[in-house]
Design a protein around this motif. Structure first.
Motif, PDB file in Angstrom:
ATOM      1  N   ARG A  45      46.249  41.111  48.865  1.00  0.00           N
ATOM      2  CA  ARG A  45      47.514  40.623  49.417  1.00  0.00           C
ATOM      3  C   ARG A  45      47.795  39.195  48.957  1.00  0.00           C
ATOM      4  O   ARG A  45      48.932  38.838  48.668  1.00  0.00           O
ATOM      5  CB  ARG A  45      47.494  40.696  50.954  1.00  0.00           C
ATOM      6  CG  ARG A  45      48.802  40.213  51.588  1.00  0.00           C
ATOM      7  CD  ARG A  45      48.955  40.698  53.012  1.00  0.00           C
ATOM      8  NE  ARG A  45      48.055  40.071  53.947  1.00  0.00           N
ATOM      9  CZ  ARG A  45      48.291  38.895  54.542  1.00  0.00           C
ATOM     10  NH1 ARG A  45      49.392  38.215  54.263  1.00  0.00           N
ATOM     11  NH2 ARG A  45      47.440  38.419  55.422  1.00  0.00           N
ATOM     12  N   PHE A  46      46.751  38.386  48.871  1.00  0.00           N
ATOM     13  CA  PHE A  46      46.885  37.010  48.408  1.00  0.00           C
ATOM     14  C   PHE A  46      47.437  36.984  46.975  1.00  0.00           C
ATOM     15  O   PHE A  46      48.356  36.214  46.659  1.00  0.00           O
ATOM     16  CB  PHE A  46      45.515  36.318  48.468  1.00  0.00           C
ATOM     17  CG  PHE A  46      45.533  34.825  48.307  1.00  0.00           C
ATOM     18  CD1 PHE A  46      45.468  33.994  49.411  1.00  0.00           C
ATOM     19  CD2 PHE A  46      45.575  34.249  47.042  1.00  0.00           C
ATOM     20  CE1 PHE A  46      45.450  32.606  49.267  1.00  0.00           C
ATOM     21  CE2 PHE A  46      45.560  32.874  46.881  1.00  0.00           C
ATOM     22  CZ  PHE A  46      45.500  32.048  48.000  1.00  0.00           C
ATOM     23  N   VAL A  47      46.884  37.831  46.115  1.00  0.00           N
ATOM     24  CA  VAL A  47      47.350  37.885  44.722  1.00  0.00           C
ATOM     25  C   VAL A  47      48.811  38.337  44.673  1.00  0.00           C
ATOM     26  O   VAL A  47      49.621  37.792  43.905  1.00  0.00           O
ATOM     27  CB  VAL A  47      46.449  38.819  43.895  1.00  0.00           C
ATOM     28  CG1 VAL A  47      47.056  39.065  42.516  1.00  0.00           C
ATOM     29  CG2 VAL A  47      45.046  38.228  43.755  1.00  0.00           C
ATOM     30  N   ALA A  59      45.508  30.482  58.536  1.00  0.00           N
ATOM     31  CA  ALA A  59      46.332  31.279  59.463  1.00  0.00           C
ATOM     32  C   ALA A  59      47.197  32.288  58.727  1.00  0.00           C
ATOM     33  O   ALA A  59      47.606  33.309  59.323  1.00  0.00           O
ATOM     34  CB  ALA A  59      47.207  30.344  60.289  1.00  0.00           C
ATOM     35  N   ASP A  60      47.471  32.047  57.458  1.00  0.00           N
ATOM     36  CA  ASP A  60      48.257  32.999  56.668  1.00  0.00           C
ATOM     37  C   ASP A  60      47.454  34.255  56.346  1.00  0.00           C
ATOM     38  O   ASP A  60      48.037  35.304  56.039  1.00  0.00           O
ATOM     39  CB  ASP A  60      48.716  32.348  55.358  1.00  0.00           C
ATOM     40  CG  ASP A  60      49.646  31.167  55.578  1.00  0.00           C
ATOM     41  OD1 ASP A  60      50.451  31.219  56.533  1.00  0.00           O
ATOM     42  OD2 ASP A  60      49.565  30.197  54.799  1.00  0.00           O
ATOM     43  N   GLY A  95      38.222  42.358  39.414  1.00  0.00           N
ATOM     44  CA  GLY A  95      38.661  41.311  38.500  1.00  0.00           C
ATOM     45  C   GLY A  95      38.667  39.912  39.090  1.00  0.00           C
ATOM     46  O   GLY A  95      38.483  39.700  40.296  1.00  0.00           O
ATOM     47  N   ASP A  96      38.924  38.939  38.219  1.00  0.00           N
ATOM     48  CA  ASP A  96      38.780  37.537  38.589  1.00  0.00           C
ATOM     49  C   ASP A  96      39.836  37.060  39.582  1.00  0.00           C
ATOM     50  O   ASP A  96      39.547  36.231  40.444  1.00  0.00           O
ATOM     51  CB  ASP A  96      38.824  36.662  37.337  1.00  0.00           C
ATOM     52  CG  ASP A  96      37.619  36.875  36.429  1.00  0.00           C
ATOM     53  OD1 ASP A  96      36.711  37.638  36.814  1.00  0.00           O
ATOM     54  OD2 ASP A  96      37.591  36.260  35.341  1.00  0.00           O
ATOM     55  N   ALA A  97      41.076  37.538  39.456  1.00  0.00           N
ATOM     56  CA  ALA A  97      42.136  37.035  40.335  1.00  0.00           C
ATOM     57  C   ALA A  97      41.870  37.415  41.787  1.00  0.00           C
ATOM     58  O   ALA A  97      41.935  36.564  42.684  1.00  0.00           O
ATOM     59  CB  ALA A  97      43.493  37.552  39.887  1.00  0.00           C
ATOM     60  N   VAL A  98      41.570  38.678  42.043  1.00  0.00           N
ATOM     61  CA  VAL A  98      41.272  39.101  43.415  1.00  0.00           C
ATOM     62  C   VAL A  98      39.981  38.443  43.902  1.00  0.00           C
ATOM     63  O   VAL A  98      39.887  38.005  45.051  1.00  0.00           O
ATOM     64  CB  VAL A  98      41.173  40.639  43.509  1.00  0.00           C
ATOM     65  CG1 VAL A  98      40.662  41.072  44.879  1.00  0.00           C
ATOM     66  CG2 VAL A  98      42.537  41.274  43.243  1.00  0.00           C
ATOM     67  N   SER A  99      38.998  38.354  43.021  1.00  0.00           N
ATOM     68  CA  SER A  99      37.739  37.693  43.398  1.00  0.00           C
ATOM     69  C   SER A  99      37.989  36.248  43.796  1.00  0.00           C
ATOM     70  O   SER A  99      37.504  35.777  44.835  1.00  0.00           O
ATOM     71  CB  SER A  99      36.744  37.742  42.229  1.00  0.00           C
ATOM     72  OG  SER A  99      36.470  39.062  41.845  1.00  0.00           O
ATOM     73  N   GLY A 100      38.743  35.517  42.962  1.00  0.00           N
ATOM     74  CA  GLY A 100      39.056  34.136  43.274  1.00  0.00           C
ATOM     75  C   GLY A 100      39.860  34.001  44.549  1.00  0.00           C
ATOM     76  O   GLY A 100      39.675  33.050  45.325  1.00  0.00           O
ATOM     77  N   ALA A 101      40.762  34.956  44.798  1.00  0.00           N
ATOM     78  CA  ALA A 101      41.562  34.929  46.027  1.00  0.00           C
ATOM     79  C   ALA A 101      40.672  35.098  47.253  1.00  0.00           C
ATOM     80  O   ALA A 101      40.830  34.390  48.262  1.00  0.00           O
ATOM     81  CB  ALA A 101      42.624  36.017  45.979  1.00  0.00           C
ATOM     82  N   ILE A 102      39.717  36.014  47.188  1.00  0.00           N
ATOM     83  CA  ILE A 102      38.787  36.217  48.305  1.00  0.00           C
ATOM     84  C   ILE A 102      37.995  34.936  48.565  1.00  0.00           C
ATOM     85  O   ILE A 102      37.841  34.493  49.710  1.00  0.00           O
ATOM     86  CB  ILE A 102      37.835  37.392  48.004  1.00  0.00           C
ATOM     87  CG1 ILE A 102      38.599  38.713  47.996  1.00  0.00           C
ATOM     88  CG2 ILE A 102      36.685  37.438  49.013  1.00  0.00           C
ATOM     89  CD1 ILE A 102      37.785  39.893  47.483  1.00  0.00           C
ATOM     90  N   ARG A 344      48.285  28.267  41.253  1.00  0.00           N
ATOM     91  CA  ARG A 344      48.492  29.686  41.542  1.00  0.00           C
ATOM     92  C   ARG A 344      47.207  30.415  41.178  1.00  0.00           C
ATOM     93  O   ARG A 344      46.580  30.113  40.162  1.00  0.00           O
ATOM     94  CB  ARG A 344      49.668  30.245  40.734  1.00  0.00           C
ATOM     95  CG  ARG A 344      50.983  29.522  40.991  1.00  0.00           C
ATOM     96  CD  ARG A 344      51.549  29.841  42.361  1.00  0.00           C
ATOM     97  NE  ARG A 344      52.781  29.089  42.622  1.00  0.00           N
ATOM     98  CZ  ARG A 344      53.535  29.242  43.701  1.00  0.00           C
ATOM     99  NH1 ARG A 344      53.179  30.103  44.649  1.00  0.00           N
ATOM    100  NH2 ARG A 344      54.620  28.523  43.872  1.00  0.00           N
ATOM    101  N   ILE A 345      46.828  31.397  41.971  1.00  0.00           N
ATOM    102  CA  ILE A 345      45.496  31.974  41.837  1.00  0.00           C
ATOM    103  C   ILE A 345      45.264  32.602  40.472  1.00  0.00           C
ATOM    104  O   ILE A 345      44.177  32.460  39.885  1.00  0.00           O
ATOM    105  CB  ILE A 345      45.215  32.985  42.977  1.00  0.00           C
ATOM    106  CG1 ILE A 345      43.718  33.319  43.031  1.00  0.00           C
ATOM    107  CG2 ILE A 345      46.071  34.232  42.841  1.00  0.00           C
ATOM    108  CD1 ILE A 345      42.825  32.141  43.373  1.00  0.00           C
ATOM    109  N   ALA A 346      46.261  33.277  39.904  1.00  0.00           N
ATOM    110  CA  ALA A 346      46.068  33.909  38.592  1.00  0.00           C
ATOM    111  C   ALA A 346      45.798  32.875  37.510  1.00  0.00           C
ATOM    112  O   ALA A 346      45.033  33.131  36.569  1.00  0.00           O
ATOM    113  CB  ALA A 346      47.289  34.749  38.236  1.00  0.00           C
TER     114      ALA A 346
END
Length: 357
Positions: A45-47, A59-60, A95-102, A344-346
């Motif tokens: 969801r973050f990505v 809180a988001d 992948g890296d984007a979701v991993s970094g977001a977590i 931005r996370i990506a």
């Protein structure tokens, strides 16, 4: 000036030895299915939301299944051994984007991410971007393959997520500041007392745009029963090169050297071989960190690659006056930011190969 009178060993969970701790897995939290699923859902969801890393809040992206995990990470850092390893994320699958977001979401729940470079990046990379070594001028420790000496970072918390491991070596090493102090007190109480002295630290080599060459701090703080460490002997010794910096006394130089020697003695540190998906949370005041040297895979895309967060974690920890890197309001740059920050996370999970070369 502190004397040896009244100096006592420090007890508690922060006084651990690596050879004893490594016999158990108590320092590893393996994610439950519910915890992993929640983190993966939040990461995706973050990505998709693509928030600005500078303004997004915990809180988001609220926790439910991970509330107990978050509490345990906080407890271990604030009042436990000073660190915890969280294992079980399937980073290679998503992948890296979701991993970094977590990773970033977990950080938001434990503190406030702060800038790590002149560009203000909140998510940084530990990856070799050149073949420089520690002896090369301008080499960034996070961007080389050498073994690093034990040290403290410029934040309350330093966290690492492993995306890809090394071909050989590259273990993360931690050592208890409390145990080093207790061992010094046992061997040389006269030198242990010198750890409370105020030292000049090399600010310029840490921050090329620093307004001053040095700042000052003790190595040890012991206030209201709370023991804290701030270490990195190379920054004290290199500060001696600047004009106007008081020269170390023989006892001070011996104390700093002995502190470093004890930190590396077999049995004291704990080495952990990062697996993809591992996340390490560390309170800088409780333990020092380093890594062993490593050899990369020949393919650039398989290089050892860790993501790093620095967090401000304001829980009212009592510290000696002007302790640590107090000259910087945590998270605020000492000079105007250089353009090119990635918020931005990506973008943030993509290695900036032009940094630290």
């Amino acid at each position: 000036m502190t004397t040896t009178v009244g100096l006592q060993p420090v007890s508690g969970p922060s006084a651990w030895r690596g050879d004893e701790l490594s016999k158990s897995t108590e320092w590893i939290h393996v994610l439950s299915d519910a915890e992993r699923t929640e983190l993966e859902d939040l990461g995706r969801r973050f990505v998709a939301d693509d928030p600005d890393l500078r303004t997004v809040t915990a809180a988001d992206y609220p926790f439910d299944a991970c509330l107990a995990l978050n509490d345990e990470c906080a407890r271990q850092m604030d009042a436990g051994r000073g660190f915890i390893l969280v294992r079980g994320l399937r980073t290679e699958e998503y992948g890296d984007a979701v991993s970094g977001a977590i990773f970033f979401i977990m950080g938001l729940h434990l503190g406030r991410p702060i800038g790590q470079s002149q560009r203000g990046d909140l998510l940084d990379h530990v990856i070799a971007t050149s073949n420089k070594t520690m002896s090369d001028e301008g080499a960034l420790p996070s961007r080389i393959r050498d073994r690093l000496p034990f040290h403290s970072d410029s934040s309350d918390v330093v966290a690492l997520m492993c995306l890809r491991g090394a071909k050989e070596g590259g273990a993360s090493s931690l050592v208890s500041g409390t145990t080093i102090y207790n061992e010094m007190l046992r061997r040389r109480p006269d030198l242990a007392a010198r750890l409370f002295d105020t030292y000049h630290w090399d600010w310029r080599r840490q921050d090329p745009d620093s307004p001053e060459l040095t700042y000052t701090s003790p190595i040890i703080s012991h206030v209201d029963g709370i023991f804290s460490t701030y270490a990195g002997n190379s920054m004290i010794f290199s500060a001696q090169e600047y004009p106007g910096v008081p020269q170390l006394t023989p006892d001070q130089a011996a104390a700093i050297t002995l502190f470093d020697e004890i930190s590396q003695e077999p049995g004291l540190p704990i080495d952990m071989d990062f697996q993809p998906g591992d996340v390490q949370w560390l309170l800088n005041y409780a333990a020092l960190h380093s890594r062993t040297s490593y050899i990369d895979h020949p393919e650039p895309e398989r290089r050892r690659h860790l993501l790093r967060l620095w967090l401000k974690r304001d829980v009212g920890r009592p510290l000696a006056p002007r302790f640590g890197k107090h000259v910087v309001v945590m998270g605020e740059p000492t000079a105007p930011l250089v353009p090119g920050g990635r918020f931005r996370i990506a973008d943030a999970v993509t290695v900036n190969d032009d940094w630290g070369v």
